[in-house]
Design an enzyme around this catalytic site. Structure first.
Site, PDB file in Angstrom:
ATOM      1  N   GLU A 384       0.826  -1.215   0.000  1.00 19.19           N
ATOM      2  CA  GLU A 384       0.000   0.000   0.000  1.00 19.19           C
ATOM      3  C   GLU A 384       0.855   1.257   0.000  1.00 19.19           C
ATOM      4  O   GLU A 384       0.531   2.245   0.671  1.00 19.19           O
ATOM      5  CB  GLU A 384      -0.937  -0.003   1.215  1.00 19.19           C
ATOM      6  CG  GLU A 384      -2.008  -1.070   1.163  1.00 19.19           C
ATOM      7  CD  GLU A 384      -3.052  -0.926   2.262  1.00 19.19           C
ATOM      8  OE1 GLU A 384      -2.774  -0.247   3.269  1.00 19.19           O
ATOM      9  OE2 GLU A 384      -4.154  -1.477   2.114  1.00 19.19           O
ATOM     10  N   TRP A 519      -6.955 -10.860   5.848  1.00 22.48           N
ATOM     11  CA  TRP A 519      -6.406  -9.921   6.828  1.00 22.48           C
ATOM     12  C   TRP A 519      -7.309  -9.946   8.059  1.00 22.48           C
ATOM     13  O   TRP A 519      -8.371  -9.394   8.039  1.00 22.48           O
ATOM     14  CB  TRP A 519      -6.341  -8.511   6.239  1.00 22.48           C
ATOM     15  CG  TRP A 519      -5.513  -7.604   7.101  1.00 22.48           C
ATOM     16  CD1 TRP A 519      -5.961  -6.663   7.979  1.00 22.48           C
ATOM     17  CD2 TRP A 519      -4.090  -7.566   7.165  1.00 22.48           C
ATOM     18  NE1 TRP A 519      -4.916  -6.041   8.612  1.00 22.48           N
ATOM     19  CE2 TRP A 519      -3.743  -6.579   8.115  1.00 22.48           C
ATOM     20  CE3 TRP A 519      -3.060  -8.270   6.533  1.00 22.48           C
ATOM     21  CZ2 TRP A 519      -2.430  -6.285   8.438  1.00 22.48           C
ATOM     22  CZ3 TRP A 519      -1.751  -7.971   6.859  1.00 22.48           C
ATOM     23  CH2 TRP A 519      -1.451  -6.984   7.798  1.00 22.48           C
TER      24      TRP A 519
END
Length: 756
Positions: A384, A519
């Site tokens: 990210e 996640w």
């Protein structure tokens, strides 16, 4: 011969500033045992104020048993995040990066007696050290211990990026046949010294023995037949490899490693192949911390984590977002997990050249220290990273540089990266690595659950030649919250279940996804977070931070992935029910499930993993519910009550959550003049300072949420901590059609109306 000793006990520790390097034992300091982190409590309490600074560890070295003329090394498996090692007040080594191993030859600094080892560890923010910013606690400490190593003057190399001094690689050349390449790196080899390589099978039987003259790089190649392949979780067969450094009739030094024979590839249309067998990679991501331990884990905790993941039935783990313990990589080799290993190049790039050099150094350490692990198939170069903005062209060049480095150091593995959901499908960065994954939270932070498959199918159609995976997906689930009509944002175990039921189904329908990673396997610490009334952690795990409770979704995935029979009644913690009839949901990999209420058969149903029994009557008081399938039985009870049990429903302060329509009645198309009256808030103030003021916090949270098109919580912005909005302004991604600079100028004008 090599002698290896753990320095675990009788360390003295202090957070107090030191004007000089401590060279004596100060008995007023705290006595600690390694592994140790000074943030094991304050890094998980949700106050966004965990201690970040310089701390000292001091210990007197006991060198009894040291052979005359032996070299002495200090080995630090990890120190977060900058470290300096001193012997008797003299600096032996310094290291930047909180997750990799480093060593120092301390022989020349030693005295005949009373040697003091002093180690300074610093976890405060430094511009040149990654990670810069991330959604987890940057625990400080010597959290993987400290070791002493005695070796003779001639020994296998201990100085090259913390590597082992022995590298083993292989290529499959035929049916049950492989060429093995061995490199042993020798310091100060003598003229007649030899390196004796021995390869053992899993039963400790010799498979091959090779003798080579000892050189700086002692290399050998051999072809083996009738090899046993490392076939992941199905058959994680490992060979042992030993290198002996021999002088005449004496072994001077020895190193050992293990090797798994395997080949792998990724087809963009079909997925991951291991040894020619199509093997869909379905698994989890893992952080390394635990409740009240921080990241100071021992082998016992690492093993328990791996056993839970194996019990789940997963076959792959993304080890986020940094280098993990050698203990865990070893266990993954043994259990057969396919591993994605990565460096902490996450969320935000610092433009300093020194920061990129730190990235390169951490990548070299990751690869050189873990080259021999059969489980690792993918090197991750970033996560990210465009959260911090992608307007700087240097970011793309740095990513390309890291990708080139990976292939230069290890051409036998594939590179990958994890992209943030907002990054455009057409972005150049999506073409850098061998394979690619995205982090998506549609149905939690933004959008609807069905947006996940729409996005995946659109990308796959646009880039049919790119192998695509999901590197993160999940939502918060807190086991005390329950709801008959669950919705995104209620933090209920029931919504978490609905979300993952949807995700596992759409993943199953898309076998071309080369890998998917939930996640997260475990809840983990993030001191800036305050989510769902639970401070200091991210609650997206399948298992709680203390590893004591498996959430319902653990059993959902187990029913899909495990070969063992699975039967689980959901919502057992939703024990008080204010209804005459309820819906009972069951996860199972059996084709049929029977449901009983107080011993009476209610219904037998057929379904695919998720069995829903509606209108199950509850008797007054307690009703025992039993499920039976495939020889398994699961039982719970529900209590009928007259009023809904209030603690099951989260009552949250809505002011802590941003809205996405803040600009509906505001003109944000024009840039406003930037003024900075220091008596009032502005974009020059830190995120933490702005968030401490309710009015300023409201402007910030609502504006940024509207700018990004997703509902952000105050605690999520608190992750940015000491950074200023001015410094972050070019890094905050704006949704399509929104002028980010104009919005930043609007935020500043609004903040300038609020007095400090």
């Amino acid at each position: 011969m090599r002698n290896y000793m753990k320095l675990e006990t009788n360390w003295l520790f202090t957070k107090e500033p030191q004007t000089d390097v401590p060279v004596t034992l100060n008995e007023s300091w705290e006595t600690v045992t390694l592994p140790h982190s000074w943030n094991r409590y304050d890094g998980q309490d949700g106050k966004a104020d965990f201690y970040r600074g310089k701390c000292w560890y001091v210990k007197e070295l006991d060198l009894a048993g040291r052979k005359p003329a032996a070299r002495v090394y200090v080995e630090v498996p990890a120190a977060s995040s900058a470290c300096e090692v001193y012997i008797n007040g003299q600096k032996a080594v310094e290291h930047e990066g909180g997750y990799s191993l480093f060593r120092a030859d301390i022989t020349s600094y030693l005295k005949d007696k009373e040697n003091i080892l002093s180690i300074m560890v610093n976890n405060e923010h430094q511009d040149q050290i990654y990670p810069q910013m991330a959604d987890f606690t940057f625990y400080g400490g010597l959290y993987r211990g400290v070791n002493l190593i005695y070796v003779p003057e001639t020994h296998f190399d201990l100085d090259y990026y913390g590597s082992q001094g022995l590298i083993v690689s292989s290529s499959i050349t035929g049916e049950k046949q492989a060429k093995v390449t061995l490199h042993a790196y020798v310091e100060n080899p003598g003229e007649s010294d030899q390196v004796l390589f021995t390869i053992y099978d899993q039963d400790k039987k010799e498979t091959a023995v090779i003798s080579r003259p000892a050189e700086k790089d002692t290399a050998a190649e051999i072809t083996l037949t009738d090899i046993h392949l490392w076939q992941g979780v199905e058959d994680p067969y490992l060979y042992g490899v030993e290198a002996l450094l021999v002088r005449h009739n004496e072994v001077l030094d020895e190193v050992h490693t293990r090797h798994g024979f395997r080949k792998f590839s990724v087809d963009p249309q079909k997925g991951f192949y291991l040894n020619g067998v199509l093997t869909p990679l379905r698994g989890v991501s893992r952080h390394q911390d635990r409740l009240d331990l921080g990241n100071a884990l021992t082998y016992k905790e690492h093993l328990e984590d791996a056993q839970l993941i194996r019990e789940l039935g997963a076959n792959t783990i993304r080890l986020a977002h940094y280098q993990h313990s050698q203990d865990f990589y070893d266990i993954c080799d043994e259990m057969g997990f396919v591993i994605w290993a990565e460096i902490p190049f996450i969320s935000s790039m610092n433009p300093l050249p020194a920061a990129h050099e730190n990235c390169i150094s951490q990548m070299k350490e990751l690869i050189f220290q873990n080259y021999n692990h059969a489980s690792i198939c993918f090197w991750g170069i970033s996560n990210e990273i465009t959260i911090g903005g992608d307007s700087n062209p240097q970011l793309t060049e740095n990513l390309k540089d890291l990708n080139r480095l990976v292939h230069e150091l290890d051409p036998g593995r594939l590179s990958t990266m994890a992209q943030v959901s907002q990054l455009s499908m057409e972005d150049e960065q999506n073409q850098i690595t061998d394979v690619l994954s995205y982090n998506h939270y549609f149905g939690w932070y933004q959008g609807k659950m069905t947006d996940n498959e729409k996005w995946l199918d659109a990308f796959h159609a646009m880039h049919p030649g790119r192998a695509l995976g999901i590197s993160e997906y999940g939502c918060e689930g807190i086991i005390t919250y329950h709801n008959d009509d669950p919705k995104a944002g209620d933090y209920s175990e029931e919504y978490q279940a609905l979300y993952h039921e949807h995700m596992v189904k759409i993943i199953n329908e898309r076998p071309w996804l080369w890998a998917t990673h939930i996640w997260n396997m475990f809840d983990f610490g993030c001191d800036a977070r305050d989510e769902g009334g639970v401070a200091g952690r991210n609650n997206k795990g399948l298992v709680t931070l203390d590893r004591k409770v498996k959430k319902d979704i653990f059993y959902l995935y187990q029913s899909y992935w495990s070969k063992n029979p699975v039967l689980h009644i959901c919502s057992k913690r939703y024990a008080k029910r204010a209804q005459d009839k309820i819906t009972v949901k069951i996860y199972s990999n059996s084709p049929e499930v029977e449901l009983f209420a107080d011993g009476v058969l209610v219904e037998k149903r057929s379904a695919d993993h998720v069995f829903v029994f509606e209108n199950v009557s509850l008797n007054d008081g307690f009703t025992t519910i039993t499920a039976k399938a495939g020889g398994l039985t699961d039982t719970t009870c529900f209590e009928k009550v007259t009023e809904p049990y209030a603690p099951y429903v989260l009552v949250e302060d809505e002011s802590d959550t941003g809205v996405t329509n803040w600009f509906d009645d505001v003109d944000v198309t024009q840039k406003r003049p930037l003024t900075f009256d220091e008596a009032y808030f502005s974009i020059k103030d830190t995120m933490n300072d702005i968030l401490k003021n309710d009015e300023a916090s409201s402007v910030l949270v609502n504006s940024i949420s509207s700018m990004m098109g997703m509902k952000l919580k105050k605690s999520m912005l608190a992750i940015m901590g000491s950074q200023t909005l001015e410094g972050m302004s070019s890094k905050l991604p704006a949704k399509e059609g929104v002028d980010g600079e104009a919005i930043i100028s609007y935020i500043n004008s609004e903040l300038q109306k609020i007095k400090k």
